[in-house]
Design an enzyme around this catalytic site. Structure first.
Site, PDB file in Angstrom:
ATOM      1  N   ASP A 196       5.973   0.457  -2.042  1.00 37.01           N
ATOM      2  CA  ASP A 196       6.221   0.495  -0.595  1.00 37.01           C
ATOM      3  C   ASP A 196       5.310  -0.444   0.177  1.00 37.01           C
ATOM      4  O   ASP A 196       4.330  -0.962  -0.362  1.00 37.01           O
ATOM      5  CB  ASP A 196       6.068   1.936  -0.072  1.00 37.01           C
ATOM      6  CG  ASP A 196       4.921   2.684  -0.728  1.00 37.01           C
ATOM      7  OD1 ASP A 196       3.928   2.040  -1.107  1.00 37.01           O
ATOM      8  OD2 ASP A 196       5.019   3.916  -0.876  1.00 37.01           O
TER       9      ASP A 196
ATOM     10  N   ASN B 247       2.645  16.780   0.994  1.00 34.84           N
ATOM     11  CA  ASN B 247       3.955  17.356   1.319  1.00 34.84           C
ATOM     12  C   ASN B 247       4.986  17.081   0.228  1.00 34.84           C
ATOM     13  O   ASN B 247       6.175  17.317   0.414  1.00 34.84           O
ATOM     14  CB  ASN B 247       4.457  16.822   2.663  1.00 34.84           C
ATOM     15  CG  ASN B 247       4.671  15.311   2.655  1.00 34.84           C
ATOM     16  OD1 ASN B 247       4.528  14.669   1.610  1.00 34.84           O
ATOM     17  ND2 ASN B 247       5.019  14.750   3.794  1.00 34.84           N
TER      18      ASN B 247
ATOM     19  N   GLU C  72       9.719  10.899   2.075  1.00 34.31           N
ATOM     20  CA  GLU C  72       9.227  12.115   2.703  1.00 34.31           C
ATOM     21  C   GLU C  72      10.223  13.261   2.458  1.00 34.31           C
ATOM     22  O   GLU C  72      11.374  13.027   2.083  1.00 34.31           O
ATOM     23  CB  GLU C  72       9.065  11.870   4.211  1.00 34.31           C
ATOM     24  CG  GLU C  72       8.057  10.780   4.567  1.00 34.31           C
ATOM     25  CD  GLU C  72       6.602  11.256   4.481  1.00 34.31           C
ATOM     26  OE1 GLU C  72       6.278  12.117   3.643  1.00 34.31           O
ATOM     27  OE2 GLU C  72       5.783  10.721   5.255  1.00 34.31           O
TER      28      GLU C  72
ATOM     29  N   HIS D 256       5.728  14.079  -1.156  1.00 32.33           N
ATOM     30  CA  HIS D 256       6.398  12.776  -1.192  1.00 32.33           C
ATOM     31  C   HIS D 256       5.940  11.962  -2.396  1.00 32.33           C
ATOM     32  O   HIS D 256       4.817  12.116  -2.872  1.00 32.33           O
ATOM     33  CB  HIS D 256       6.219  11.983   0.124  1.00 32.33           C
ATOM     34  CG  HIS D 256       4.840  11.453   0.388  1.00 32.33           C
ATOM     35  ND1 HIS D 256       4.218  11.562   1.614  1.00 32.33           N
ATOM     36  CD2 HIS D 256       3.969  10.769  -0.393  1.00 32.33           C
ATOM     37  CE1 HIS D 256       3.042  10.977   1.570  1.00 32.33           C
ATOM     38  NE2 HIS D 256       2.860  10.491   0.358  1.00 32.33           N
TER      39      HIS D 256
HETATM   40  C1  F6R Z   1       1.777   4.834  -1.565  1.00 29.27           C
HETATM   41  C2  F6R Z   1       2.427   5.954  -2.238  1.00 29.27           C
HETATM   42  C3  F6R Z   1       2.152   7.346  -1.777  1.00 29.27           C
HETATM   43  C4  F6R Z   1       0.798   7.838  -2.257  1.00 29.27           C
HETATM   44  C5  F6R Z   1       0.560   9.260  -1.804  1.00 29.27           C
HETATM   45  C6  F6R Z   1      -0.780   9.804  -2.257  1.00 29.27           C
HETATM   46  O1  F6R Z   1       2.128   3.635  -2.208  1.00 29.27           O
HETATM   47  O2  F6R Z   1       3.175   5.741  -3.144  1.00 29.27           O
HETATM   48  O3  F6R Z   1       3.163   8.189  -2.285  1.00 29.27           O
HETATM   49  O4  F6R Z   1       0.731   7.763  -3.649  1.00 29.27           O
HETATM   50  O5  F6R Z   1       0.625   9.321  -0.403  1.00 29.27           O
HETATM   51  O6  F6R Z   1      -1.800   9.108  -1.609  1.00 29.27           O
HETATM   52  P1  F6R Z   1      -3.330   9.417  -1.942  1.00 29.27           P
HETATM   53  O7  F6R Z   1      -3.555   9.004  -3.335  1.00 29.27           O
HETATM   54  O8  F6R Z   1      -4.089   8.560  -0.949  1.00 29.27           O
HETATM   55  O9  F6R Z   1      -3.528  10.880  -1.722  1.00 29.27           O
END
Ligand code: F6R
Length: 260
Positions: free
Chosen positions: A67, A136, A143, A138
């Site tokens: 992303d 959450n 989301e 995702h």
């Molecule tokens: C971003 C992504 C998100 C993160 C997720 C966890 O490229 O893929 O799904 O992996 O938000 O983020 P952290 O590791 O910062 O808790």
């Protein structure tokens, strides 16, 4: 789903990096699916260390990140491209042209999404997809209530996700409202999905993903449909799992002894 409960976050990172290293070693033209977020930082540090030690090379590799923030150009300091440069790309022997992220500043986001999916297909698909998980549930920026059949597209970030990512920006209001993200369908097409989660804040999402019902309210549950999904978690992230004794019996401390 293979659930590996390792003793701590450092071991989780080493374990995930080891799986990526195996793909780099095993293929002439490996295709890596990459994620950002704080959970991934020690994974990339481990890969850089392996490269510096001469154990792995990225020279034939192609990468696709999950992303990018909408509205940020690739040279914006908080863009995921710059983040990936700081953490990995600038420290290893990868060809910069082989490092792909969706363009957050594309004038036609729908066309950009189609272009991105076509580029993944043209590279032969993703061999190993690294994933983190949001509190959450995702994965990527899919989301809750994301279509489980969707491909790359624009998603509106939840307040929860924007707050979780605010520490990467100078002011919380600078966190973009939208991201362009691979969809669950893209993720499920990767030949191996490796999700890493560490810390107690992820325990509820991990429990739902592994043991809860499949549902778009927790997009990570879609990994239950994947034929080769490996979940690497530390003990804190594993705290909500009801079947923890079973996972520990099969994979003591996350090891894979094979059938005994
Ligand atoms: C971003 C992504 C998100 C993160 C997720 C966890 O490229 O893929 O799904 O992996 O938000 O983020 P952290 O590791 O910062 O808790």
């Amino acid at each position: 789903m293979k659930v590996l409960v390792v003793p701590n976050a450092a071991r989780a990172a080493t374990r995930a990096a080891g799986l990526v290293a195996g793909v780099l070693d095993g293929k002439d033209r490996p295709v890596l699916g990459l994620a950002t977020g704080s959970t991934m930082e020690p994974v990339y540090a481990d890969l850089v260390a392996r490269f510096r030690a001469g154990a792995i090379s990225f020279s034939g590799a192609t990468t696709f990140n999950l992303d990018e923030y909408v509205g940020l150009s690739p040279d914006h300091a908080q863009s995921y491209r710059q983040t990936m440069r700081r953490l990995l790309f600038d420290h290893v022997d990868i060809d910069a042209d082989a490092c792909h992220l969706p363009r957050g500043d594309a004038s036609d986001p729908d066309a950009e999404a189609l272009r991105y999916d076509a580029a993944i297909a043209a590279a032969g698909g993703i061999d190993i997809q690294l994933l983190g998980i949001g509190r959450n549930g995702h994965i990527g920026f899919n989301e809750p209530t994301s279509s489980l059949g969707a491909r790359t597209r624009i998603k509106t970030l939840t307040q929860n996700t924007r707050a979780a990512n605010a520490s990467f920006f100078e002011r919380p209001e600078e966190v973009p409202r939208y991201a362009i993200t691979m969809g669950i369908a893209n993720i499920l097409e990767a030949r191996h999905c490796v999700l890493v989660a560490t810390g107690g804040a992820k325990a509820a999402a991990v429990a739902r993903m592994v043991e809860g019902p499949l549902g778009a309210d927790c997009p990570a549950t879609a990994l239950q449909l994947h034929p080769r999904a490996t979940v690497i978690i530390d003990r804190e992230a594993a705290a909500g799992l009801e079947l923890i004794d079973y996972y520990q019996e099969i994979h003591p401390d996350g090891e894979e002894p094979g059938l005994v």
